[in-house]
Design a protein around this motif. Structure first.
Motif, PDB file in Angstrom:
ATOM      1  N   ILE A 293       0.843  -1.191   0.000  1.00 40.14           N
ATOM      2  CA  ILE A 293       0.000   0.000   0.000  1.00 40.14           C
ATOM      3  C   ILE A 293       0.882   1.247   0.000  1.00 40.14           C
ATOM      4  N   GLY A 294       0.253   2.407  -0.176  1.00 42.10           N
ATOM      5  CA  GLY A 294       0.973   3.662  -0.067  1.00 42.10           C
ATOM      6  C   GLY A 294       1.160   4.409  -1.369  1.00 42.10           C
ATOM      7  N   GLY A 295       1.188   3.703  -2.494  1.00 42.18           N
ATOM      8  CA  GLY A 295       1.381   4.386  -3.765  1.00 42.18           C
ATOM      9  C   GLY A 295       2.677   5.160  -3.799  1.00 42.18           C
ATOM     10  N   ARG A 296       2.570   6.460  -4.080  1.00 45.22           N
ATOM     11  CA  ARG A 296       3.762   7.309  -4.158  1.00 45.22           C
ATOM     12  C   ARG A 296       4.187   7.862  -2.798  1.00 45.22           C
ATOM     13  N   THR A 297       3.525   7.408  -1.734  1.00 38.34           N
ATOM     14  CA  THR A 297       3.991   7.699  -0.374  1.00 38.34           C
ATOM     15  C   THR A 297       4.443   6.375   0.229  1.00 38.34           C
ATOM     16  N   ASN A 298       5.667   6.010  -0.074  1.00 40.75           N
ATOM     17  CA  ASN A 298       6.189   4.706   0.326  1.00 40.75           C
ATOM     18  C   ASN A 298       7.534   4.864   1.018  1.00 40.75           C
ATOM     19  N   THR A 299       7.616   4.371   2.242  1.00 37.67           N
ATOM     20  CA  THR A 299       8.849   4.455   3.028  1.00 37.67           C
ATOM     21  C   THR A 299       9.602   3.141   2.925  1.00 37.67           C
ATOM     22  N   ILE A 300      10.887   3.234   2.578  1.00 40.85           N
ATOM     23  CA  ILE A 300      11.727   2.044   2.443  1.00 40.85           C
ATOM     24  C   ILE A 300      12.952   2.183   3.343  1.00 40.85           C
ATOM     25  N   SER A 301      13.667   1.075   3.524  1.00 37.57           N
ATOM     26  CA  SER A 301      14.887   1.081   4.331  1.00 37.57           C
ATOM     27  C   SER A 301      16.103   0.987   3.421  1.00 37.57           C
ATOM     28  N   ILE A 302      17.010   1.955   3.550  1.00 41.00           N
ATOM     29  CA  ILE A 302      18.273   1.949   2.825  1.00 41.00           C
ATOM     30  C   ILE A 302      19.384   1.798   3.858  1.00 41.00           C
ATOM     31  N   ASN A 303      19.887   0.585   3.994  1.00 42.38           N
ATOM     32  CA  ASN A 303      20.912   0.307   5.008  1.00 42.38           C
ATOM     33  C   ASN A 303      20.436   0.712   6.407  1.00 42.38           C
ATOM     34  N   GLY A 304      19.156   0.490   6.663  1.00 47.05           N
ATOM     35  CA  GLY A 304      18.594   0.828   7.966  1.00 47.05           C
ATOM     36  C   GLY A 304      18.058   2.231   8.077  1.00 47.05           C
ATOM     37  N   ALA A 305      18.303   3.077   7.057  1.00 54.16           N
ATOM     38  CA  ALA A 305      17.774   4.442   7.049  1.00 54.16           C
ATOM     39  C   ALA A 305      16.368   4.422   6.442  1.00 54.16           C
TER      40      ALA A 305
END
Length: 456
Positions: A51-63
């Motif tokens: 879910i979220g579409g263009r509001t999507n939070t991901i983890s980049i090396n824990g960030a």
């Protein structure tokens, strides 16, 4: 939110449902949230596996980093900001341009500019005077490009002059990052800051994912449901996804403008000419991010104070802005924003873009530079569920096209999403507003509503 009686309210809602919402981005979740909280059966069909579409939070090396929408714009009276505060999320000030900490590097002369705040304030006053900086600028587009407009305004001094180069950069950066297009390919009056919400910009510590999770709580969301056709008449609607037919009294279509342009959803009967005109005429901006995670925030002189910085390249639009999102991400992190033609180049060759960004950083911070631990490049342009960035006014667009796209059809087929928000197109709160608007339209038959102060 409505002055109609409870009895009439219950009678009207008894004739509604189920309602199908196509898309689980901010617009779709907002619409579904309001409808469910008022007792209606709602089904959300989402083509992605998330879910979220263009509001999507991901983890980049824990960030924790937002791929798409990241800012809450104009925090004064912005309902999105108020909802985030009410939910107890930690909000951090993150202005696009901080007048007190303004760091600009001249990549042509390989040196930092001196104090540039006065230059920015002068340009901002000129933009306000010319109505290019004010959200009250809502005129139809003309054939004059924004690049042409800049050239007309900056006619004094030598073209190689550092001040002239800085002025041109600032004027382009504000417009290009705001619209997602190169200055040569946008009408001069395309970009305008919102005039409804003031007070600077903020970010949610930990990302928009927190708000997405809050909006989606308890909703019937069905993932990997690719909607490919919608039929509608006076009796109701049929939504076809993955070969299965869903029946409902109403449907709210919230897919991005790029998906509508690609005709991925077939409508029966076909959309009215005015609706198709709006889809064809509104333009798409292309804004992409290069996110870099580091072991140390080497760009900070004071480890406790964030430092955003800008890069004036001999190649117009090349990595103009690096934002220090360490405090929001939880680890030393920079997000480089690129728009228009340069964003297209980055999605075509991410490895080259990453290498170039590292070269720029090593030039700016020669004695302190460290290589990133991890990197990530977005690609909304080729994402099959987006096919572009956010909407903007192009050379063939009129401001009325946003209203035309938002217009419901037959009292059954509704449209939401940032591209249907004439006042706040391109913004996350514009998408949220549109979802609430269409939910209210279904509930009460009109759009004379106020934002809910609570999600329940």
């Amino acid at each position: 939110m409505s002055h109609i009686s409870k009895k009439n309210d219950e009678r009207s809602k008894s004739k509604i449902g189920p309602v199908i919402v196509v898309g689980a981005g901010m617009a779709g979740l907002s619409a579904a949230r309001m409808l469910k909280d008022r007792g209606l059966e709602v089904i959300v069909l989402e083509g992605r596996n998330r879910i979220g579409g263009r509001t999507n939070t991901i983890s980049i090396n824990g960030a924790l980093v937002d791929e798409g929408g990241a800012w809450i714009d104009g925090v004064a009276q912005n309902p999105l900001y108020e909802l985030a505060k009410e939910a107890g999320f930690r909000l951090r000030e993150m202005n696009y341009v901080d007048p007190w900490r303004f760091h600009v590097y001249d990549g042509v002369k390989s040196r930092w500019f001196g104090r540039v705040t006065s230059v920015w304030e002068l340009l901002k006053s000129q933009l306000i005077a010319s109505k290019l900086y004010s959200g009250s600028q809502k005129s139809n587009a003309t054939e004059l490009s924004y690049a042409d407009h800049i050239s007309q305004r900056l006619t004094t001094g030598e073209r190689s002059d550092a001040r002239h180069r800085l002025q041109r950069f600032l004027l382009r950066m504000v417009a290009e990052l705001g619209s997602g297009e190169s200055a040569e390919h946008m009408p001069h009056d395309t970009y305008a800051f919102s005039d409804d919400y003031r007070g600077g910009e903020s970010m949610i510590s930990g990302g928009y994912g927190k708000l997405v999770a809050l909006f989606s709580e308890g909703l019937d969301i069905r993932l990997e449901e690719r909607v490919n056709a919608i039929s509608y008449d006076e009796s109701g609607v049929k939504v076809f996804a993955n070969g299965f037919e869903h029946r409902a009294t109403h449907v709210i279509v919230t897919v991005p403008l790029g998906v509508l342009k690609a005709n991925h959803i077939k409508f029966q009967p076909a959309l009215p000419r005015s609706k198709q005109e709006a889809i064809d005429s509104l333009a798409l901006g292309y804004l992409e991010k290069l996110v870099m995670s580091f072991s140390e925030p080497f760009w900070r002189k004071n480890l406790e104070q964030k430092q955003n910085f800008f890069y004036v390249s001999s190649t117009l639009g090349e990595f103009p802005a690096f934002f220090d999102i360490t405090d929001m991400a939880g680890k030393p992190t920079l997000a480089a924003l690129v728009a228009g033609q340069e964003s297209r180049k980055m999605t075509e060759n991410p490895a080259a873009a990453i290498a170039r960004a590292q070269t720029i950083l090593s030039e700016m911070f020669a004695e302190r530079y460290q290589s990133p631990v991890d990197t990530y490049v977005t690609n909304w342009r080729l994402d099959e569920f987006t096919l572009g960035g956010y909407s903007m006014i192009g050379f063939e667009s009129k401001i009325e096209h946003f209203d035309m796209l938002a217009e419901p059809i037959g009292g059954r087929l509704c449209f939401a999403g940032e591209a249907t928000s004439k006042q706040q197109y391109g913004y996350v709160h514009g998408a949220m507003e549109s979802g609430f608007r269409e939910a209210h339209r279904i509930l009460y038959g009109n759009i004379n509503f106020r934002f809910p102060t609570k999600l329940q």
